[in-house]
Design a protein around this motif. Sequence first.
Motif, PDB file in Angstrom:
ATOM      1  N   VAL A  67       0.813  -1.224   0.000  1.00  0.00           N
ATOM      2  CA  VAL A  67       0.000   0.000   0.000  1.00  0.00           C
ATOM      3  C   VAL A  67       0.846   1.274   0.000  1.00  0.00           C
ATOM      4  CG1 VAL A  67      -2.098  -0.984   1.036  1.00  0.00           C
ATOM      5  CG2 VAL A  67      -0.302  -0.026   2.524  1.00  0.00           C
ATOM      6  N   ARG A  68       2.152   1.123   0.269  1.00  0.00           N
ATOM      7  CA  ARG A  68       3.032   2.303   0.259  1.00  0.00           C
ATOM      8  C   ARG A  68       3.357   2.773  -1.160  1.00  0.00           C
ATOM      9  NH1 ARG A  68       7.009  -0.293   4.783  1.00  0.00           N
ATOM     10  NH2 ARG A  68       6.336  -2.153   3.672  1.00  0.00           N
ATOM     11  N   GLN A  69       3.120   1.895  -2.153  1.00  0.00           N
ATOM     12  CA  GLN A  69       3.474   2.218  -3.547  1.00  0.00           C
ATOM     13  C   GLN A  69       2.203   2.565  -4.328  1.00  0.00           C
ATOM     14  OE1 GLN A  69       6.642   2.459  -4.063  1.00  0.00           O
ATOM     15  NE2 GLN A  69       7.176   1.498  -2.116  1.00  0.00           N
ATOM     16  N   MET A 106      12.835   4.463  18.860  1.00  0.00           N
ATOM     17  CA  MET A 106      12.320   4.234  17.499  1.00  0.00           C
ATOM     18  C   MET A 106      13.154   5.024  16.494  1.00  0.00           C
ATOM     19  SD  MET A 106       8.361   4.885  16.438  1.00  0.00           S
ATOM     20  CE  MET A 106       7.704   4.571  18.052  1.00  0.00           C
ATOM     21  N   SER A 107      13.602   4.362  15.429  1.00  0.00           N
ATOM     22  CA  SER A 107      14.342   5.111  14.402  1.00  0.00           C
ATOM     23  C   SER A 107      13.363   5.915  13.556  1.00  0.00           C
ATOM     24  CB  SER A 107      15.134   4.147  13.516  1.00  0.00           C
ATOM     25  OG  SER A 107      14.244   3.413  12.701  1.00  0.00           O
ATOM     26  N   VAL A 108      13.899   6.859  12.827  1.00  0.00           N
ATOM     27  CA  VAL A 108      13.057   7.659  11.926  1.00  0.00           C
ATOM     28  C   VAL A 108      12.411   6.736  10.890  1.00  0.00           C
ATOM     29  CG1 VAL A 108      13.140   9.462  10.145  1.00  0.00           C
ATOM     30  CG2 VAL A 108      14.391   9.764  12.286  1.00  0.00           C
ATOM     31  N   ALA A 198      -0.634 -10.502  19.355  1.00  0.00           N
ATOM     32  CA  ALA A 198       0.625 -11.197  19.664  1.00  0.00           C
ATOM     33  C   ALA A 198       1.745 -10.175  19.877  1.00  0.00           C
ATOM     34  CB  ALA A 198       0.988 -12.150  18.532  1.00  0.00           C
ATOM     35  N   ARG A 199       1.672  -9.061  19.136  1.00  0.00           N
ATOM     36  CA  ARG A 199       2.730  -8.053  19.257  1.00  0.00           C
ATOM     37  C   ARG A 199       2.571  -7.195  20.513  1.00  0.00           C
ATOM     38  NH1 ARG A 199       5.063  -6.337  13.559  1.00  0.00           N
ATOM     39  NH2 ARG A 199       4.993  -8.380  12.610  1.00  0.00           N
ATOM     40  N   LEU A 200       1.315  -6.908  20.894  1.00  0.00           N
ATOM     41  CA  LEU A 200       1.104  -6.015  22.050  1.00  0.00           C
ATOM     42  C   LEU A 200       1.001  -6.772  23.371  1.00  0.00           C
ATOM     43  CD1 LEU A 200      -1.283  -3.172  20.831  1.00  0.00           C
ATOM     44  CD2 LEU A 200       1.202  -3.191  21.035  1.00  0.00           C
TER      45      LEU A 200
HETATM   46  N1  COA Z   1      10.992  -1.952  17.410  1.00  0.00           N
HETATM   47  C1  COA Z   1      11.584  -0.843  16.896  1.00  0.00           C
HETATM   48  N2  COA Z   1      11.793  -0.665  15.559  1.00  0.00           N
HETATM   49  C2  COA Z   1      11.386  -1.647  14.745  1.00  0.00           C
HETATM   50  C3  COA Z   1      10.757  -2.823  15.199  1.00  0.00           C
HETATM   51  C4  COA Z   1      10.579  -2.956  16.607  1.00  0.00           C
HETATM   52  N3  COA Z   1      10.025  -4.048  17.126  1.00  0.00           N
HETATM   53  N4  COA Z   1      10.459  -3.599  14.130  1.00  0.00           N
HETATM   54  C5  COA Z   1      10.881  -2.935  13.034  1.00  0.00           C
HETATM   55  N5  COA Z   1      11.435  -1.773  13.408  1.00  0.00           N
HETATM   56  C6  COA Z   1      12.078  -0.795  12.531  1.00  0.00           C
HETATM   57  C7  COA Z   1      13.220  -1.412  11.749  1.00  0.00           C
HETATM   58  O1  COA Z   1      14.401  -1.515  12.535  1.00  0.00           O
HETATM   59  C8  COA Z   1      13.347  -0.445  10.582  1.00  0.00           C
HETATM   60  O2  COA Z   1      14.040   0.708  10.957  1.00  0.00           O
HETATM   61  P1  COA Z   1      15.619   0.918  10.567  1.00  0.00           P
HETATM   62  O3  COA Z   1      15.711   0.819   9.076  1.00  0.00           O
HETATM   63  O4  COA Z   1      15.968   2.274  11.104  1.00  0.00           O
HETATM   64  O5  COA Z   1      16.377  -0.190  11.259  1.00  0.00           O
HETATM   65  C9  COA Z   1      11.913  -0.013  10.343  1.00  0.00           C
HETATM   66  O6  COA Z   1      11.173  -0.334  11.522  1.00  0.00           O
HETATM   67  C10 COA Z   1      11.301  -0.737   9.163  1.00  0.00           C
HETATM   68  O7  COA Z   1      11.451  -2.126   9.389  1.00  0.00           O
HETATM   69  P2  COA Z   1      11.414  -3.176   8.188  1.00  0.00           P
HETATM   70  O8  COA Z   1      11.385  -4.538   8.771  1.00  0.00           O
HETATM   71  O9  COA Z   1      12.468  -2.839   7.185  1.00  0.00           O
HETATM   72  O10 COA Z   1      10.018  -2.742   7.518  1.00  0.00           O
HETATM   73  P3  COA Z   1       8.993  -3.530   6.658  1.00  0.00           P
HETATM   74  O11 COA Z   1       8.472  -2.536   5.737  1.00  0.00           O
HETATM   75  O12 COA Z   1       9.559  -4.794   6.119  1.00  0.00           O
HETATM   76  O13 COA Z   1       7.877  -3.969   7.755  1.00  0.00           O
HETATM   77  C11 COA Z   1       6.810  -3.386   9.835  1.00  0.00           C
HETATM   78  C12 COA Z   1       7.017  -3.047   8.361  1.00  0.00           C
HETATM   79  C13 COA Z   1       8.073  -2.987  10.616  1.00  0.00           C
HETATM   80  C14 COA Z   1       5.633  -2.559  10.340  1.00  0.00           C
HETATM   81  C15 COA Z   1       6.582  -4.904  10.065  1.00  0.00           C
HETATM   82  O14 COA Z   1       6.445  -5.159  11.435  1.00  0.00           O
HETATM   83  C16 COA Z   1       5.363  -5.435   9.316  1.00  0.00           C
HETATM   84  O15 COA Z   1       5.458  -5.760   8.134  1.00  0.00           O
HETATM   85  N6  COA Z   1       4.186  -5.545   9.981  1.00  0.00           N
HETATM   86  C17 COA Z   1       2.933  -6.073   9.363  1.00  0.00           C
HETATM   87  C18 COA Z   1       2.235  -7.025  10.291  1.00  0.00           C
HETATM   88  C19 COA Z   1       1.767  -6.354  11.559  1.00  0.00           C
HETATM   89  O16 COA Z   1       2.436  -5.471  12.114  1.00  0.00           O
HETATM   90  N7  COA Z   1       0.599  -6.796  12.035  1.00  0.00           N
HETATM   91  C20 COA Z   1      -0.068  -6.181  13.119  1.00  0.00           C
HETATM   92  C21 COA Z   1      -1.051  -5.217  12.532  1.00  0.00           C
HETATM   93  S1  COA Z   1      -1.563  -4.073  13.715  1.00  0.00           S
END
Ligand code: COA
Length: 273
Positions: A67-69, A106-108, A198-200
């Motif tokens: 969805v980002r594209q 949290m990174s940017v 699961a994440r929270l």
């Molecule tokens: N804590 C802090 N930072 C985190 C993190 C965590 N647990 N998980 C990921 N990040 C950071 C990464 O380090 C990266 O930052 P950086 O480049 O400065 O190191 C950035 O977030 C992006 O991560 P990346 O894995 O490259 O992104 P992605 O686009 O592949 O995935 C996410 C996006 C991070 C949101 C991933 O968790 C995802 O795909 N989630 C979908 C499923 C989901 O979250 N389901 C619940 C829905 S509410």
Amino acid sequence: MSIQFDFSGKNVFVVGGTSGINLGIACGFARWGAKVAVASRNQEKVDNAVATLTALGAQAFGVTFDVRQFEDVEQGFVQVADFFDGDIDVLISGAAGNFPSRVNDMSVNAIRSVLEIDLLGTFHVMKASHGYLKKPGASVVNISAPQAFIPMTHQAHVCSAKAGVDMITRNLSMEWGTDGIRVNSIVPGPIHGTEGMARLAPTPELEKSVTDSVPLGRQGTVDDIANAAGMLSSEQSSYITGAILPVDGGWSQSGATWFMANMSTMLDKMQAK
Ligand code: COA
Ligand code: NAP
């Protein structure tokens, strides 16, 4: 347990519909007779979701995009429109990402990822969809979260993104109202067995504390959310637009705030180990 609506002959597109809550919504519409399309990033998840929907007796189709594209989202709508061979009656937009992290940790790029998936992604999906939505008559449902209106520690990224999603809902209910398109948000509470939970709440202790903080005394099910999406998209809801509907057992009244404070302490302890 799913209740009954009649969506036979209707076209339903669920963006982010390949797992968890959104797949549950797609399955609900499949059971209610709709033709259903789903989209997400992972081809295998898309294929599995289509197989699940087909097994429920629906004509189903999947597209793969992030969805980002925006251009890929636009192309996805072209493919889905070909499959439907008609307008979209119901659009559900629920792609999202989450992880618990304090702002200082949290990174940017981390906050950018969540804002781009949840908020910009919703904008992309809304913008790409407009030409394909049934006018008048389409129902658009954005999937929000309690974080949209309750500040929670470790959730600044999701809070800001989902608040924006709900404002897109409210703005579009006005801009698209003249086309006869209704736009609403569903705000799920804690939904059992999902990636978000699961994440929270990654430990049994946190899992119990979230359940205890829900006034109705249980976590929700994906069918609870599917039923709300069916209700909002049915003819009986034809005067409902711009609504932000919590489907959360009362969690957002105060339990969510209590839980997130608790979660914060437990996560800090886990991370300190
Ligand atoms: N804590 C802090 N930072 C985190 C993190 C965590 N647990 N998980 C990921 N990040 C950071 C990464 O380090 C990266 O930052 P950086 O480049 O400065 O190191 C950035 O977030 C992006 O991560 P990346 O894995 O490259 O992104 P992605 O686009 O592949 O995935 C996410 C996006 C991070 C949101 C991933 O968790 C995802 O795909 N989630 C979908 C499923 C989901 O979250 N389901 C619940 C829905 S509410
Ligand atoms: P989930 O199973 O991880 O669902 C997320 C869906 O979005 C998946 O289909 C995923 O598939 C897709 N997706 C993620 N990033 C995407 C991207 N960049 N482009 C396209 N698709 C993408 O999570 P869930 O817990 O069921 O959550 C679903 C929705 O409910 C989310 O909007 C969430 O914020 C909301 N919500 C959940 C809860 C809860 O208790 N779980 C509570 C409140 C709100 P791919 O990985 O294949 O892309």
